[in-house]
Design an enzyme around this catalytic site. Sequence first.
Site, PDB file in Angstrom:
ATOM      1  CD1 TRP A   1      -1.522  -2.159   2.410  1.00 35.96           C
ATOM      2  CD2 TRP A   1      -2.902  -1.606   0.731  1.00 35.96           C
ATOM      3  NE1 TRP A   1      -2.499  -3.124   2.304  1.00 35.96           N
ATOM      4  CE2 TRP A   1      -3.362  -2.810   1.288  1.00 35.96           C
ATOM      5  CE3 TRP A   1      -3.626  -1.050  -0.348  1.00 35.96           C
ATOM      6  CZ2 TRP A   1      -4.495  -3.477   0.820  1.00 35.96           C
ATOM      7  CZ3 TRP A   1      -4.748  -1.723  -0.820  1.00 35.96           C
ATOM      8  CH2 TRP A   1      -5.165  -2.916  -0.229  1.00 35.96           C
ATOM      9  CG  HIS A   6       1.550   0.865   4.735  1.00 36.02           C
ATOM     10  ND1 HIS A   6       1.614  -0.434   5.187  1.00 36.02           N
ATOM     11  CD2 HIS A   6       2.015   0.836   3.463  1.00 36.02           C
ATOM     12  CE1 HIS A   6       2.121  -1.209   4.239  1.00 36.02           C
ATOM     13  NE2 HIS A   6       2.361  -0.470   3.178  1.00 36.02           N
ATOM     14  CG  ASP A  45       6.861   1.316   1.820  1.00 37.84           C
ATOM     15  OD1 ASP A  45       7.356   0.244   1.392  1.00 37.84           O
ATOM     16  OD2 ASP A  45       5.635   1.512   1.895  1.00 37.84           O
ATOM     17  NE  ARG A  48      10.718  -1.755  -0.761  1.00 36.97           N
ATOM     18  CZ  ARG A  48      10.292  -1.497  -1.985  1.00 36.97           C
ATOM     19  NH1 ARG A  48       9.690  -0.329  -2.233  1.00 36.97           N
ATOM     20  NH2 ARG A  48      10.440  -2.348  -2.944  1.00 36.97           N
ATOM     21  CG  HIS A  60       8.306  -4.015   1.484  1.00 32.40           C
ATOM     22  ND1 HIS A  60       7.749  -2.948   2.142  1.00 32.40           N
ATOM     23  CD2 HIS A  60       9.629  -3.991   1.785  1.00 32.40           C
ATOM     24  CE1 HIS A  60       8.692  -2.297   2.802  1.00 32.40           C
ATOM     25  NE2 HIS A  60       9.847  -2.916   2.597  1.00 32.40           N
ATOM     26  CG  HIS A 119       5.491  -1.508   6.037  1.00 32.10           C
ATOM     27  ND1 HIS A 119       5.142  -0.237   5.643  1.00 32.10           N
ATOM     28  CD2 HIS A 119       5.793  -2.178   4.906  1.00 32.10           C
ATOM     29  CE1 HIS A 119       5.240  -0.139   4.325  1.00 32.10           C
ATOM     30  NE2 HIS A 119       5.641  -1.306   3.846  1.00 32.10           N
ATOM     31  CG  ASP A 123       3.509  -3.863   2.161  1.00 31.80           C
ATOM     32  OD1 ASP A 123       2.682  -3.007   1.768  1.00 31.80           O
ATOM     33  OD2 ASP A 123       4.729  -3.641   2.246  1.00 31.80           O
ATOM     34  CG  HIS A 129       2.542  -5.714  -1.842  1.00 31.23           C
ATOM     35  ND1 HIS A 129       3.702  -5.277  -1.268  1.00 31.23           N
ATOM     36  CD2 HIS A 129       2.031  -4.649  -2.522  1.00 31.23           C
ATOM     37  CE1 HIS A 129       3.898  -4.000  -1.561  1.00 31.23           C
ATOM     38  NE2 HIS A 129       2.890  -3.588  -2.315  1.00 31.23           N
ATOM     39  CG  HIS A 152       2.350  -2.406  -7.249  1.00 30.29           C
ATOM     40  ND1 HIS A 152       2.368  -3.717  -6.829  1.00 30.29           N
ATOM     41  CD2 HIS A 152       2.674  -1.656  -6.167  1.00 30.29           C
ATOM     42  CE1 HIS A 152       2.701  -3.761  -5.549  1.00 30.29           C
ATOM     43  NE2 HIS A 152       2.890  -2.514  -5.120  1.00 30.29           N
ATOM     44  CG  ASP A 156       1.008   0.113  -3.539  1.00 31.03           C
ATOM     45  OD1 ASP A 156       0.618  -0.906  -2.932  1.00 31.03           O
ATOM     46  OD2 ASP A 156       2.207   0.318  -3.822  1.00 31.03           O
TER      47      ASP A 156
END
Length: 275
Positions: A1, A6, A45, A48, A60, A119, A123, A129, A152, A156
């Site tokens: 997301w 989130h 996020d 990463r 994720h 998180h 996801d 995902h 995506h 998201d």
Amino acid sequence: WGGFGHITIAYLATSFLSPPTTSYLQALLRNSTEDYLAGVATWADSFRYSKYGRFTANFHFIDAKDSPPTYCGVDFDRDCKSIEAGGCVITALQNYTTRMLDTTLSGYERAVAAKFVVHFVGDIHQPLHTENVARGGNGIHVRFEGREFNLHHVWDTSIAEKLVGGIHRKPYPYAKKWADELAEEIKGGKFKDVAEKEWLKGVNVSDAKGTAMDWAKESNKHVCSVVLPQGPKLIEGQELGSDYYEAAAPVVEVQIARAGYRLAAWLEMIVSSLK
Ligand code: DCM
Ligand code: DCM
Ligand code: ZN
């Protein structure tokens, strides 16, 4: 997301946590406001994409090698990379759940683990995902309300933003409002029965892998039914019209609601087994 999803999931979880679990997490995260979970929900996020966090990029998602729309399904041995190759969201949730429970770790390390748990429960509930096709839809170009996105990103972010009535530059108050509405639906509205009877079935912190796989399989089913009902080729370059949106919006809503409710149950189980 995206961030908005989130943050909503985190606020929703907040409204189901008991006072002792709330106090424990507020102390761990050093934040005694009502934003103690929402404020860390998107940290994974940003991490990463940083130099030090690159090793967490695979955490994720799980790339289910199924073939929508004719066959959907997630298989741990087939779809999760080895730990050495970076694992997947299933092993990540399992690892950071174990680390939250490990009292030999420092408070700092358990706080990092909590941020990941908040998180990754989110996801897993985003259908793309749990799908390998075109890197979880990142390689599928579509139009949504006349603008170009990849599929995506539509799942998201765009569908959720349209659902709450527009794009918000200040996501926190709007996410809080949506979370409060979803909490009401779970406590006494359209989600009450299913939440009580179905959403926590089989949820067990001592079987994090099994629980996370159940959530991933449920999430992945939506790829065949609603995300790619005609497969990945026919949707390429198309405008996702009102029929697509009308089918997608309830899936986004229920997946956000399940994620928040389950995140609360998950944290509740972790924290109560620490005493
Ligand atoms: N960290 C992590 N995963 C682990 C162990 C540690 O991501 N398995 C840590 C490394 C970084 C920290 O996360 O030091 C990032 O936190 P901060 O945002 O406070 O810099
Ligand atoms: N993503 C996914 N499945 C993949 C690759 C990526 O679900 N196989 C997700 C992770 C991010 C988003 O898509 O949320 C964008 O990824 P990236 O920045 O790696 O393009
Ligand atoms: Zn993520």
